[in-house]
Motif scaffolding. Structure first.
Motif, mmCIF file in Angstrom:
data_model
loop_
_atom_site.group_PDB
_atom_site.id
_atom_site.type_symbol
_atom_site.label_atom_id
_atom_site.label_comp_id
_atom_site.label_asym_id
_atom_site.label_seq_id
_atom_site.Cartn_x
_atom_site.Cartn_y
_atom_site.Cartn_z
ATOM 1 N N LEU A 1 0.814 -1.337 -0.012
ATOM 2 C CA LEU A 1 -0.105 -0.078 0.021
ATOM 3 C C LEU A 1 0.866 1.233 0.050
ATOM 4 O O LEU A 1 0.455 2.248 -0.808
ATOM 5 N N SER B 1 -2.859 -0.800 -5.337
ATOM 6 C CA SER B 1 -4.361 -0.289 -4.702
ATOM 7 C C SER B 1 -4.595 -1.614 -3.637
ATOM 8 O O SER B 1 -3.737 -2.725 -3.411
ATOM 9 N N PHE B 2 -5.566 -1.192 -2.730
ATOM 10 C CA PHE B 2 -5.953 -2.068 -1.618
ATOM 11 C C PHE B 2 -6.396 -3.485 -2.109
ATOM 12 O O PHE B 2 -5.576 -4.381 -1.255
ATOM 13 N N TRP B 3 -6.966 -3.547 -3.041
ATOM 14 C CA TRP B 3 -7.285 -4.641 -3.354
ATOM 15 C C TRP B 3 -6.468 -5.596 -3.998
ATOM 16 O O TRP B 3 -6.252 -6.969 -3.839
#
Length: 116
Positions: free
Chosen positions: A81, A86-88
């Motif tokens: 992160l 991205s988070f996903w």
């Protein structure tokens, strides 16, 4: 059926509490989430279903060894992160690493005499 629903309700409530706390107090939410609540609750449910000391000892011992390959996810996700992923994607890569480490643990454990 009611017993299963009760177990699910209690277990789900603990997850909801941890995530709600984390919105306002990330550190405290992390502390609650890091508690071995799932393991402890699982042991309570297992004991109430089958009060067998040897079975519980085997379960608790195996849980220890399976916790180890799950720990790196908590290092990998923040690093990814902070490097702009991205988070996903960070979550997916962290989960993929964890799965790979679980497979490795399952393969290695018998070679060291561990019964998982």
């Amino acid at each position: 059926m009611y017993y299963l629903a009760l177990k699910a309700l209690i277990s789900g409530a603990l997850i909801a509490i941890a995530s709600t706390l984390a919105k306002r107090y990330p550190g405290f939410g992390a502390l609650v989430a890091s508690l071995p609540l799932v393991s402890v609750i699982g042991m309570i449910w297992l004991w109430s279903d089958k009060p067998d000391p040897e079975n519980m000892a085997a379960h608790a011992g195996a849980t220890f060894w399976y916790v180890l390959p799950s720990l790196p996810i908590f290092l990998v996700i923040p690093v990814l992160l902070r490097h702009g992923l991205s988070f996903w994607l960070a979550l997916a890569l962290g989960c993929a690493l964890t799965i790979a480490l679980y497979v490795l643990m399952t393969w290695l454990a018998p070679r060291f005499g561990l019964q998982l």
